[in-house]
Write a protein that holds these residues in place. Sequence first.
Motif, PDB file in Angstrom:
ATOM      1  N   ASN A  19       0.835  13.120 -11.215  1.00 13.77           N
ATOM      2  CA  ASN A  19       2.146  12.468 -11.172  1.00 13.77           C
ATOM      3  C   ASN A  19       2.060  10.984 -10.840  1.00 13.77           C
ATOM      4  OD1 ASN A  19       3.318  14.926 -11.753  1.00 13.77           O
ATOM      5  ND2 ASN A  19       3.790  15.402  -9.609  1.00 13.77           N
ATOM      6  N   GLY A  20       0.904  10.543 -10.368  1.00  8.72           N
ATOM      7  CA  GLY A  20       0.734   9.129 -10.061  1.00  8.72           C
ATOM      8  C   GLY A  20       1.451   8.677  -8.812  1.00  8.72           C
ATOM      9  N   GLU A  21       1.627   9.578  -7.844  1.00  7.17           N
ATOM     10  CA  GLU A  21       2.283   9.182  -6.598  1.00  7.17           C
ATOM     11  C   GLU A  21       2.001  10.221  -5.515  1.00  7.17           C
ATOM     12  OE1 GLU A  21       6.518   9.168  -6.776  1.00  7.17           O
ATOM     13  OE2 GLU A  21       6.656  11.165  -7.660  1.00  7.17           O
ATOM     14  N   ILE A  22       2.097   9.764  -4.272  1.00  8.74           N
ATOM     15  CA  ILE A  22       2.022  10.661  -3.114  1.00  8.74           C
ATOM     16  C   ILE A  22       3.387  10.623  -2.435  1.00  8.74           C
ATOM     17  CG2 ILE A  22       0.864  11.188  -0.941  1.00  8.74           C
ATOM     18  CD1 ILE A  22      -1.577   9.724  -1.939  1.00  8.74           C
ATOM     19  N   PRO A  23       4.234  11.595  -2.670  1.00 11.13           N
ATOM     20  CA  PRO A  23       5.600  11.539  -2.134  1.00 11.13           C
ATOM     21  C   PRO A  23       5.670  11.612  -0.617  1.00 11.13           C
ATOM     22  CG  PRO A  23       5.170  13.671  -3.172  1.00 11.13           C
ATOM     23  CD  PRO A  23       3.998  12.800  -3.492  1.00 11.13           C
ATOM     24  N   VAL A  24       4.603  12.080   0.017  1.00  9.25           N
ATOM     25  CA  VAL A  24       4.601  12.222   1.480  1.00  9.25           C
ATOM     26  C   VAL A  24       3.669  11.197   2.119  1.00  9.25           C
ATOM     27  CG1 VAL A  24       5.246  14.663   1.449  1.00  9.25           C
ATOM     28  CG2 VAL A  24       2.815  14.027   1.312  1.00  9.25           C
ATOM     29  N   ILE A  25       3.610   9.995   1.536  1.00 10.51           N
ATOM     30  CA  ILE A  25       2.628   9.019   1.995  1.00 10.51           C
ATOM     31  C   ILE A  25       2.831   8.657   3.462  1.00 10.51           C
ATOM     32  CG2 ILE A  25       4.022   7.061   1.152  1.00 10.51           C
ATOM     33  CD1 ILE A  25       0.159   7.366   1.298  1.00 10.51           C
ATOM     34  N   ARG A  26       4.073   8.535   3.909  1.00 11.99           N
ATOM     35  CA  ARG A  26       4.312   8.168   5.307  1.00 11.99           C
ATOM     36  C   ARG A  26       3.846   9.275   6.245  1.00 11.99           C
ATOM     37  NH1 ARG A  26       5.285   2.782   6.353  1.00 11.99           N
ATOM     38  NH2 ARG A  26       6.305   1.923   4.503  1.00 11.99           N
ATOM     39  N   SER A  83      -6.759   5.613 -13.302  1.00 11.48           N
ATOM     40  CA  SER A  83      -7.716   5.744 -12.214  1.00 11.48           C
ATOM     41  C   SER A  83      -6.981   5.476 -10.910  1.00 11.48           C
ATOM     42  CB  SER A  83      -8.852   4.738 -12.414  1.00 11.48           C
ATOM     43  OG  SER A  83      -9.790   4.790 -11.362  1.00 11.48           O
ATOM     44  N   LEU A  84      -7.451   6.093  -9.819  1.00  6.14           N
ATOM     45  CA  LEU A  84      -6.783   5.943  -8.508  1.00  6.14           C
ATOM     46  C   LEU A  84      -5.279   6.195  -8.611  1.00  6.14           C
ATOM     47  CD1 LEU A  84      -8.467   2.863  -6.787  1.00  6.14           C
ATOM     48  CD2 LEU A  84      -9.006   5.270  -6.519  1.00  6.14           C
ATOM     49  N   ARG A  85      -4.936   7.263  -9.304  1.00  2.00           N
ATOM     50  CA  ARG A  85      -3.523   7.557  -9.492  1.00  2.00           C
ATOM     51  C   ARG A  85      -2.874   8.095  -8.213  1.00  2.00           C
ATOM     52  NH1 ARG A  85      -1.212   7.632 -14.146  1.00  2.00           N
ATOM     53  NH2 ARG A  85       0.078   9.471 -13.708  1.00  2.00           N
ATOM     54  N   ALA A  86      -3.674   8.631  -7.309  1.00  2.00           N
ATOM     55  CA  ALA A  86      -3.144   9.072  -6.020  1.00  2.00           C
ATOM     56  C   ALA A  86      -3.258   7.937  -5.000  1.00  2.00           C
ATOM     57  CB  ALA A  86      -3.887  10.309  -5.529  1.00  2.00           C
ATOM     58  N   SER A  87      -2.937   6.744  -5.458  1.00  2.00           N
ATOM     59  CA  SER A  87      -2.943   5.547  -4.624  1.00  2.00           C
ATOM     60  C   SER A  87      -1.992   4.552  -5.252  1.00  2.00           C
ATOM     61  CB  SER A  87      -4.355   4.948  -4.547  1.00  2.00           C
ATOM     62  OG  SER A  87      -4.350   3.687  -3.924  1.00  2.00           O
ATOM     63  N   ALA A  88      -1.089   3.994  -4.463  1.00  2.00           N
ATOM     64  CA  ALA A  88      -0.136   3.019  -4.993  1.00  2.00           C
ATOM     65  C   ALA A  88      -0.795   1.639  -5.045  1.00  2.00           C
ATOM     66  CB  ALA A  88       1.118   2.970  -4.137  1.00  2.00           C
ATOM     67  N   THR A  89      -0.725   1.011  -6.212  1.00  2.00           N
ATOM     68  CA  THR A  89      -1.305  -0.305  -6.430  1.00  2.00           C
ATOM     69  C   THR A  89      -0.195  -1.239  -6.883  1.00  2.00           C
ATOM     70  OG1 THR A  89      -3.325   0.774  -7.182  1.00  2.00           O
ATOM     71  CG2 THR A  89      -3.128  -1.573  -7.625  1.00  2.00           C
ATOM     72  N   GLY A  90      -0.214  -2.467  -6.393  1.00  2.00           N
ATOM     73  CA  GLY A  90       0.860  -3.372  -6.773  1.00  2.00           C
ATOM     74  C   GLY A  90       0.437  -4.817  -6.796  1.00  2.00           C
ATOM     75  N   GLU A  91       1.406  -5.660  -7.103  1.00  2.00           N
ATOM     76  CA  GLU A  91       1.259  -7.098  -6.989  1.00  2.00           C
ATOM     77  C   GLU A  91       1.878  -7.542  -5.664  1.00  2.00           C
ATOM     78  OE1 GLU A  91       1.763  -9.381 -10.947  1.00  2.00           O
ATOM     79  OE2 GLU A  91       3.251  -7.775 -11.014  1.00  2.00           O
ATOM     80  N   LEU A  92       1.506  -8.714  -5.224  1.00  2.00           N
ATOM     81  CA  LEU A  92       2.215  -9.394  -4.150  1.00  2.00           C
ATOM     82  C   LEU A  92       2.794 -10.667  -4.754  1.00  2.00           C
ATOM     83  CD1 LEU A  92      -0.286  -9.155  -1.124  1.00  2.00           C
ATOM     84  CD2 LEU A  92       1.418  -7.478  -1.882  1.00  2.00           C
ATOM     85  N   VAL A  93       4.097 -10.788  -4.714  1.00  2.00           N
ATOM     86  CA  VAL A  93       4.771 -11.978  -5.232  1.00  2.00           C
ATOM     87  C   VAL A  93       5.312 -12.755  -4.048  1.00  2.00           C
ATOM     88  CG1 VAL A  93       6.607 -12.844  -6.710  1.00  2.00           C
ATOM     89  CG2 VAL A  93       5.354 -10.763  -7.367  1.00  2.00           C
TER      90      VAL A  93
END
Length: 399
Positions: free
Chosen positions: A54-61, A219-229
């Motif tokens: 699914n590309g996300e960890i809904p219980v990350i917190r 790759s690393l779909r069970a990890s949120a990756t982003g930009e910093l703006v």
Amino acid sequence: MTSHADPMDLPAPDPTDPADLDSLLTDDEKSVRSAVRSFLDKEAEPYITEWFENGEIPVIRELARGLGELGVLGMHLDGYGCAGMSATEYGLACLEIEATDSGLRSLVSVQGSLAMFSIWRWGPEEQKREWLPRMAAGDAIGCFGLTEPDHGSDPGSMTTRARRNGTDWILNGRKTWISNAPYSDVAVVWAQTDEGIRGFVVPTDTPGFSAPEIKHKMSLRASATGELVLDDVRLPADAVLPEVRGLKGPLSALNEARYGITWGALGAARSSLEVARQYSIERHQFGRPIGGFQLTQQKLADMSLEYIKGYLLAVHLGRRKDAGLLRPEQVSIGKLNNVRESMEICRTARTILGGNGISLEFPVIRHMNNLESVLTYEGTVEMHTLVLGQLLTGQAAFR
């Protein structure tokens, strides 16, 4: 003359540990490993395939707080709620976490070795007291902003800039491929200034800061990756990390993370190797288990040998780090070898599983895909090769 037992009278080695690597560990180290494994078996293993797909960890917190309660967030740091464990214990934790998934190890590594370490090593007392206890507990999640869209292996050319405005700082720029970014509470951001490269502790609710998620990863779909703006992000004077200028700051943190990867990649390899070994016993073709064929045994033997050598290297580096003797060039040896060989182990394991190897019903293809990212981040193969090359020849070949 010392009397020795006949080696043939000794118990046969465990097929999951043919070199008896376990004998290298202390009881405390085994206890740490067991505690991490027990947590993962309960809180992550039953769900990791779904999270990856699914590309996300809904219980990350909740997961972060559980990892904090376990003591693995910043576990190799002292004080401020950190566990103060050894480098070897931290490495073993990384191995177990990555045996579940590289994305989870990335969460722990970015939190502890990059964001927390930067504040712990280079921040003032006020920053340490404000952030480290919350981050160690998993109540606050951190990220580390160094890589930019046009500057990866050459961070000294970064274009993100911080300028003074009265007593404040104003930050402008962009970072990319930042793990944890979409759900972080604090970002350690490195920027050019008139005084050289400086680090800044940036609460992510600061006006002008945003962290859009990068989608469509394989790759690393069970990890949120982003930009910093960073768009005219105004920070007070005490947001800067006062104890360091130049690339020494970010590179010191990257060295911590690379050490963890040296261990972590072996977790993906161990998981894939054991799945392939068990599959070779259970899968029958031509009237017998495929593990009975010479080519399959050669694959398993080669995979096992490379895992054993990588583990011995990781333990050696861990002991040196605990003794305060580990050089950055030696960390490069570990990262370069263990990620590269772990990838080959996963790929070979995939061939033993045949068509089933590409199914998420088994972890092998997931580990394969994840290690493609691990191979690149915290220093590419090319960069670590040149670090070792410079050590061997005395000649820098980076430019």
